[in-house]
Design a protein around this motif. Structure first.
Motif, short mmCIF file in Angstrom:
data_model
loop_
_atom_site.label_atom_id
_atom_site.label_comp_id
_atom_site.label_asym_id
_atom_site.label_seq_id
_atom_site.Cartn_x
_atom_site.Cartn_y
_atom_site.Cartn_z
N SER A 216 35.37 40.77 31.94
CA SER A 216 34.49 41.91 31.71
C SER A 216 34.96 42.77 30.54
N ILE A 217 36.19 42.49 30.03
CA ILE A 217 36.72 43.17 28.85
C ILE A 217 36.72 42.16 27.71
N ASN A 218 36.00 42.41 26.62
CA ASN A 218 35.94 41.42 25.55
C ASN A 218 37.20 41.48 24.68
N GLU A 219 37.36 40.46 23.85
CA GLU A 219 38.59 40.32 23.07
C GLU A 219 38.80 41.47 22.10
N ASN A 220 37.74 41.92 21.46
CA ASN A 220 37.87 43.00 20.50
C ASN A 220 38.33 44.29 21.18
N ASP A 221 37.74 44.58 22.35
CA ASP A 221 38.14 45.77 23.10
C ASP A 221 39.59 45.67 23.55
N PHE A 222 40.01 44.45 23.93
CA PHE A 222 41.39 44.26 24.36
C PHE A 222 42.37 44.54 23.22
N GLY A 287 44.47 33.09 30.43
CA GLY A 287 44.02 31.92 31.16
C GLY A 287 42.51 31.89 31.32
N THR A 288 42.04 30.92 32.06
CA THR A 288 40.60 30.70 32.20
C THR A 288 40.04 31.30 33.49
N GLY A 289 40.89 31.84 34.34
CA GLY A 289 40.41 32.42 35.59
C GLY A 289 39.50 33.60 35.32
N PRO A 290 38.37 33.67 36.01
CA PRO A 290 37.38 34.73 35.75
C PRO A 290 37.64 36.02 36.52
N GLY A 291 38.72 36.08 37.29
CA GLY A 291 38.90 37.18 38.22
C GLY A 291 39.49 38.45 37.62
N THR A 292 39.39 39.52 38.39
CA THR A 292 40.04 40.80 38.09
C THR A 292 40.79 41.21 39.34
N ASN A 293 42.12 41.04 39.32
CA ASN A 293 42.93 41.25 40.52
C ASN A 293 43.70 42.57 40.41
N ILE A 294 43.00 43.67 40.65
CA ILE A 294 43.61 44.99 40.56
C ILE A 294 44.63 45.19 41.68
N GLN A 320 60.45 61.01 38.06
CA GLN A 320 59.00 61.22 38.02
C GLN A 320 58.34 59.89 37.71
N HIS A 321 57.39 59.47 38.54
CA HIS A 321 56.75 58.17 38.38
C HIS A 321 55.31 58.37 37.91
N ILE A 322 54.94 57.70 36.83
CA ILE A 322 53.59 57.78 36.30
C ILE A 322 53.02 56.37 36.21
N VAL A 323 51.83 56.17 36.75
CA VAL A 323 51.12 54.89 36.65
C VAL A 323 49.80 55.14 35.94
N ILE A 324 49.54 54.39 34.88
CA ILE A 324 48.31 54.53 34.10
C ILE A 324 47.61 53.17 34.07
N LEU A 325 46.42 53.11 34.66
CA LEU A 325 45.64 51.87 34.71
C LEU A 325 44.43 52.01 33.80
N PHE A 326 44.22 50.99 32.94
CA PHE A 326 43.04 50.93 32.08
C PHE A 326 42.18 49.77 32.57
N SER A 327 40.96 50.06 33.05
CA SER A 327 40.11 49.02 33.60
C SER A 327 38.68 49.52 33.73
N ASP A 328 37.76 48.57 33.97
CA ASP A 328 36.40 48.98 34.32
C ASP A 328 36.22 48.98 35.84
N GLY A 329 37.28 48.62 36.56
CA GLY A 329 37.24 48.70 38.02
C GLY A 329 36.45 47.61 38.70
N GLN A 330 36.05 46.57 37.95
CA GLN A 330 35.23 45.52 38.53
C GLN A 330 36.11 44.46 39.20
N ALA A 331 36.85 44.83 40.24
CA ALA A 331 37.72 43.90 40.95
C ALA A 331 36.89 42.92 41.77
N ASN A 332 37.22 41.63 41.65
CA ASN A 332 36.46 40.62 42.40
C ASN A 332 37.37 39.64 43.13
#
Length: 448
Positions: A216-222, A287-294, A320-332
């Motif tokens: 769901s994230i294209n190569e240019n955006d990545f 890889g070729t897997g189509p999934g998004t494993n958040i 101090q712990h900071i977690v920053i996630l960049f995603s569209d949230g489309q976990a499948n």
């Protein structure tokens, strides 16, 4: 009025995206070419519709004017209280092109309860009108709007509400880079200052950064996102702080570009090495897997944190712990990521409310297909701070970080230093508690 773009012409798999002028949104965001047909199938002409803001008429104990069925961009509303109530918030608000109201939520409160009236933000309904210790209020959004923030809030002993004020987002609602930057900067500034205090013992700030590289994230955006992350890390390094980093790339599987442990065992001084590792990672490597494993990415972060705790519990508890996630949230795949996030919270906070500020969980949702409802459960809810940001695209994300770590009044850390040789094998820094900037007009030369 509107336009469209194609990711790969009219080839199989190409994505057709519709665009509209500011203040409008497309009735259909996108379609994909599948088996020679567009999905979803066009049943009517795609249109540009006017952006509306959430209904402010839930305002209690006062009056809102004008009182109308729908509020469009540039519509202005004004607020006043009934006798016996005290006003706080914005007296007038303007509906903005991003589908949000300007200013702060207007509130007419009694000032007689233990906690102040938490208000009824636009688009919400609230149950609960008693605000004494341990009382609860619950919020819901109108149909077709998604609640971001805290659905339930509890009045605490100190007179403060748990969680953060809820907001109601439509599909077309987004945060501007300025909003995201302003919300993020105070938290980041505090963490950098804390890290400064511990710089002599290697830093007490651990930052985990996870980047979505699923289909769901294209190569240019990545590629653009990698550049944004590198820039963020590079700019943080300008200051007298010593954060530790873990960088992860995820799709079906999770790849650690650098682990927290590797960063800490003697390699942390070579930050450029790790930035180069990130830059060298290819989109095809996912890889070729189509999934998004958040869920898996949060589990890997939990593993790293647990390992750090086992190695040095005292240091872990000070960190101090900071977690920053960049995603569209489309976990499948991988199941619901929320239980993994809850494990991270339990590990750091340890059921001690005084430790809640030791953990910041941020999520940046990017693009038209952000699953805001699912992402809302993966962030921190605390003290009216904002930890979820829904941005239109990578351009807005870049602009957010450009503004956030820009020189100017917002960052007041020591930003100027010089190296000097004190005769030993190492160089030290002389710090100045001020920031200097010299501007030179064209045609004028300066000599020192």
């Amino acid at each position: 009025m509107g336009g469209f773009s194609l990711s790969n012409g009219f080839s199989e798999g190409s994505v057709l995206r519709y665009t509209c002028p500011e203040g409008y949104y497309p009735s259909v965001k996108s379609r994909q070419c599948k088996n020679g047909r567009w999905d979803p199938k066009p049943t009517r002409k795609t249109q540009c519709k006017m952006v509306t803001c959430p209904d402010p008429r839930g305002f209690e104990n006062g009056d809102v004017s004008p009182y109308q069925q729908r509020y469009f961009v540039n519509n202005t509303t004004s607020y006043s209280c009934q006798s016996g109530y005290t006003f706080s918030g914005s007296v007038s608000r303007i509906c903005q092109p991003n589908g949000k109201w300007s200013g702060g939520t207007p509130i007419c409160g009694r000032n007689s309860d233990h906690c102040p009236d938490p208000g009824v933000p636009p688009g919400t309904t609230r149950s609960g009108n008693v605000f004494n210790f341990d009382d609860k209020v619950t919020y819901n959004c109108e149909s077709k709007l998604t609640l971001i923030g805290s659905r339930e809030r509890v009045c605490q002993k100190g007179g403060l509400w748990t969680g953060s004020e809820p907001e109601c987002y439509a599909d077309f609602t987004y945060d501007t880079p300025e909003e995201a930057s302003d919300s993020l900067i105070s938290s980041l500034k505090t963490n950098l200052q804390v890290s400064q205090q511990y710089k002599e013992i290697g830093g007490k700030l651990d930052i985990y950064i996870a980047l979505d590289v699923s289909d769901s994230i294209n190569e240019n955006d990545f590629e653009n996102a990698k550049g944004v992350i590198s820039k963020l890390i590079e700019k943080i390094s300008y200051y007298e702080v010593s954060p530790n980093y873990e960088i992860l790339i995820f799709a079906t599987d999770v790849t650690r570009i650098v682990s927290m442990r590797d960063f800490k065992i003697g390699q942390k001084d070579n930050l450029l090495q790790f930035l180069n590792k990130l830059g060298d990672y290819k989109y095809s490597s996912k890889g070729t897997g189509p999934g998004t494993n958040i869920a898996q990415v949060y589990w890997r972060i939990y593993e790293s944190m647990l390992f750090e705790k086992i190695i040095d519990k005292k240091s872990f508890l000070q960190t101090q712990h900071i977690v920053i996630l960049f995603s569209d949230g489309q976990a499948n795949m991988g199941g619901n990521p929320k239980p993994k996030v809850d494990q991270i919270k339990d590990l750091v906070i340890q059921k001690d409310p005084s430790r809640e500020e030791k953990l910041d969980l941020y999520v940046f949702g990017m693009g038209d297909d952000v699953n805001a409802e699912d992402i809302n459960h993966l962030k921190t809810d605390r003290g009216n701070e904002k930890f979820f940001f829904k941005l239109r695209d990578l351009h807005d994300l870049k602009k957010t970080f450009d503004t956030m770590i820009d020189e100017g009044p917002r960052i007041k850390l020591c930003g100027l230093y010089k190296d000097y040789d004190d005769g030993s094998d190492s160089h030290k820094r002389r710090q100045y508690p001020w920031l200097a900037k010299i501007s030179v007009d064209v045609g004028i030369s300066l000599s020192f």
